[in-house]
Every structure is written in structure tokens, then in C-alpha cells.
Write a protein that holds these residues in place. Sequence first.
Motif, PDB file in Angstrom:
ATOM      1  N   VAL A 100       0.819  -1.212   0.000  1.00  0.00           N
ATOM      2  CA  VAL A 100       0.000   0.000   0.000  1.00  0.00           C
ATOM      3  C   VAL A 100       0.853   1.263   0.000  1.00  0.00           C
ATOM      4  O   VAL A 100       0.455   2.291  -0.543  1.00  0.00           O
ATOM      5  CB  VAL A 100      -1.000  -0.006   1.182  1.00  0.00           C
ATOM      6  N   LEU A 101       2.058   1.204   0.570  1.00  0.00           N
ATOM      7  CA  LEU A 101       2.912   2.395   0.629  1.00  0.00           C
ATOM      8  C   LEU A 101       3.497   2.765  -0.726  1.00  0.00           C
ATOM      9  O   LEU A 101       3.901   3.912  -0.930  1.00  0.00           O
ATOM     10  CB  LEU A 101       4.031   2.207   1.642  1.00  0.00           C
ATOM     11  N   ILE A 102       3.569   1.812  -1.633  1.00  0.00           N
ATOM     12  CA  ILE A 102       4.131   2.120  -2.955  1.00  0.00           C
ATOM     13  C   ILE A 102       3.080   1.948  -4.051  1.00  0.00           C
ATOM     14  O   ILE A 102       3.403   1.749  -5.215  1.00  0.00           O
ATOM     15  CB  ILE A 102       5.380   1.246  -3.243  1.00  0.00           C
ATOM     16  N   SER A 103       1.815   2.055  -3.682  1.00  0.00           N
ATOM     17  CA  SER A 103       0.734   1.851  -4.646  1.00  0.00           C
ATOM     18  C   SER A 103       0.417   3.097  -5.473  1.00  0.00           C
ATOM     19  O   SER A 103      -0.308   3.006  -6.457  1.00  0.00           O
ATOM     20  CB  SER A 103      -0.527   1.372  -3.927  1.00  0.00           C
ATOM     21  N   SER A 104       0.949   4.250  -5.077  1.00  0.00           N
ATOM     22  CA  SER A 104       0.733   5.472  -5.861  1.00  0.00           C
ATOM     23  C   SER A 104       1.992   6.336  -5.794  1.00  0.00           C
ATOM     24  O   SER A 104       2.757   6.253  -4.837  1.00  0.00           O
ATOM     25  CB  SER A 104      -0.484   6.235  -5.331  1.00  0.00           C
ATOM     26  N   PRO A 105       2.202   7.188  -6.821  1.00  0.00           N
ATOM     27  CA  PRO A 105       3.408   8.012  -6.834  1.00  0.00           C
ATOM     28  C   PRO A 105       3.381   9.077  -5.740  1.00  0.00           C
ATOM     29  O   PRO A 105       2.330   9.506  -5.293  1.00  0.00           O
ATOM     30  CB  PRO A 105       3.386   8.653  -8.223  1.00  0.00           C
ATOM     31  N   GLY A 106       4.585   9.464  -5.304  1.00  0.00           N
ATOM     32  CA  GLY A 106       4.708  10.504  -4.290  1.00  0.00           C
ATOM     33  C   GLY A 106       5.971  10.330  -3.491  1.00  0.00           C
ATOM     34  O   GLY A 106       6.808   9.474  -3.792  1.00  0.00           O
ATOM     35  N   SER A 107       6.121  11.151  -2.481  1.00  0.00           N
ATOM     36  CA  SER A 107       7.280  11.098  -1.595  1.00  0.00           C
ATOM     37  C   SER A 107       6.797  10.757  -0.194  1.00  0.00           C
ATOM     38  O   SER A 107       5.856  11.370   0.308  1.00  0.00           O
ATOM     39  CB  SER A 107       8.004  12.439  -1.576  1.00  0.00           C
ATOM     40  N   ILE A 108       7.479   9.792   0.440  1.00  0.00           N
ATOM     41  CA  ILE A 108       7.099   9.361   1.777  1.00  0.00           C
ATOM     42  C   ILE A 108       8.211   9.765   2.742  1.00  0.00           C
ATOM     43  O   ILE A 108       9.355   9.333   2.604  1.00  0.00           O
ATOM     44  CB  ILE A 108       6.891   7.837   1.837  1.00  0.00           C
ATOM     45  N   VAL A 150      13.592  10.598   2.789  1.00  0.00           N
ATOM     46  CA  VAL A 150      12.428  10.496   1.908  1.00  0.00           C
ATOM     47  C   VAL A 150      12.599   9.329   0.931  1.00  0.00           C
ATOM     48  O   VAL A 150      13.640   9.171   0.300  1.00  0.00           O
ATOM     49  CB  VAL A 150      12.237  11.815   1.117  1.00  0.00           C
ATOM     50  N   LEU A 151      11.526   8.520   0.821  1.00  0.00           N
ATOM     51  CA  LEU A 151      11.430   7.481  -0.199  1.00  0.00           C
ATOM     52  C   LEU A 151      10.579   8.062  -1.331  1.00  0.00           C
ATOM     53  O   LEU A 151       9.441   8.461  -1.104  1.00  0.00           O
ATOM     54  CB  LEU A 151      10.771   6.210   0.364  1.00  0.00           C
ATOM     55  N   HIS A 152      11.163   8.120  -2.539  1.00  0.00           N
ATOM     56  CA  HIS A 152      10.448   8.645  -3.707  1.00  0.00           C
ATOM     57  C   HIS A 152       9.818   7.485  -4.470  1.00  0.00           C
ATOM     58  O   HIS A 152      10.525   6.577  -4.898  1.00  0.00           O
ATOM     59  CB  HIS A 152      11.394   9.431  -4.623  1.00  0.00           C
ATOM     60  N   VAL A 153       8.499   7.524  -4.627  1.00  0.00           N
ATOM     61  CA  VAL A 153       7.769   6.491  -5.374  1.00  0.00           C
ATOM     62  C   VAL A 153       7.367   7.103  -6.705  1.00  0.00           C
ATOM     63  O   VAL A 153       6.634   8.090  -6.750  1.00  0.00           O
ATOM     64  CB  VAL A 153       6.533   5.992  -4.594  1.00  0.00           C
ATOM     65  N   GLN A 154       7.904   6.522  -7.810  1.00  0.00           N
ATOM     66  CA  GLN A 154       7.684   7.086  -9.144  1.00  0.00           C
ATOM     67  C   GLN A 154       6.900   6.139 -10.011  1.00  0.00           C
ATOM     68  O   GLN A 154       7.046   4.969  -9.968  1.00  0.00           O
ATOM     69  CB  GLN A 154       9.022   7.387  -9.814  1.00  0.00           C
TER      70      GLN A 154
END
Length: 173
Positions: free
Chosen positions: A141-149, A169-173
Motif C-alpha cells: 500500500v505504501l508504494i501503490s501510488s506516486p509521491g514522496s514518503i 524520503v522514499l520517492h515512489v515514481q
Amino acid sequence: MNIESRINGRRVLSEPVGSSAHDMLFVAVGRLKIAVAPIFFLVLLLLGCSKEGGRQAYPSQEPAARSQAPENSPSSIRIVAFGPTSARVGQPFNQQANRSSAMWFKLDRAVDGLNIVLRFGSHTFRPVSHGDVVTVEVPPVLISSPGSISIIVEIVPTVGAIVDSNVVVLHVQ
């Protein structure tokens, strides 16, 4: 009505099981306890879970005090390296044997024996620590959409203020 028998050469008087209403009730209650015990255990187990993936569901268990400790304080903690720094939407990374994703964090000091948590935005997880390195499974669920965590390590003492690390920060692209 008592029954006389011998155990190890000793005379023993006993009442047959089930001969009274009390005995029958005792046997019925014992069987009920055996049948209800697994259900009770399952309910207790589920009460400890939450939708937030490990975040405590009871606000009274969250300590109220929070501080950003100074860098030179012995109660400070700092993330000096972590990985991965980015992920692709919906793609597992650092895949484990159970097919979950995992991240690692190198800290500026050993944390064995300390009560620490990793906070990924609003999600809280209990990591596995070994010296100054901690690892944690990352749910899909944490990497199911783009964004920065934003990610921080928290030291949660039994007494005193929670100590937050620097933010990475973890960047999800």
C-alpha cells in the motif's frame, strides 16, 4: 455412592464421574472452555491489529511528549544512510523470501535493546535491529501510488519524551 479402589496399594474412595448434577455441569463447562479458548485467543490477536499496518490503535498508548534532540545529545538518533531511496509504483523492491519489500537504515549509533519505531508518513512499523542497522518490511500500500514518503526513526522511551531522527524520503515514481 462411593467406589472403593486401590492405587499403589492404598485404599481410595471416590464418587463416579457424572453421578451428580454438579459433576455433569463441571464436565460441560470444561468442554465449553476448550471450545471457546481458540475463539477468545483469535479475538485478542485481532484486537492488536489495525488498518494502519502495525500502528497502535489505542491513543492512550501514544506518549504525548515529543522532541527533536540536539545532535550532540546522547538521546539523539540520526539516519546516516538508507535504501532504497526510490521505488516504482506497485513494483516490489529488495524482495524477501515472503515476497514483501524491505528497506534498511544505517543509524549513527546502535539501537539494540531500545524501543524504536519507523514512521512512514502516518504509518508506524516496528523494525528489526542489529547494532546500528535496522530493517523493516514495507507493505504494498505504501508504494501503490506516486509521491514522496517522509520517514523518521523514533526512540520511544518508557519514561520521557519521544526522540525523532532526521527525516529521509522514499520517492515512489
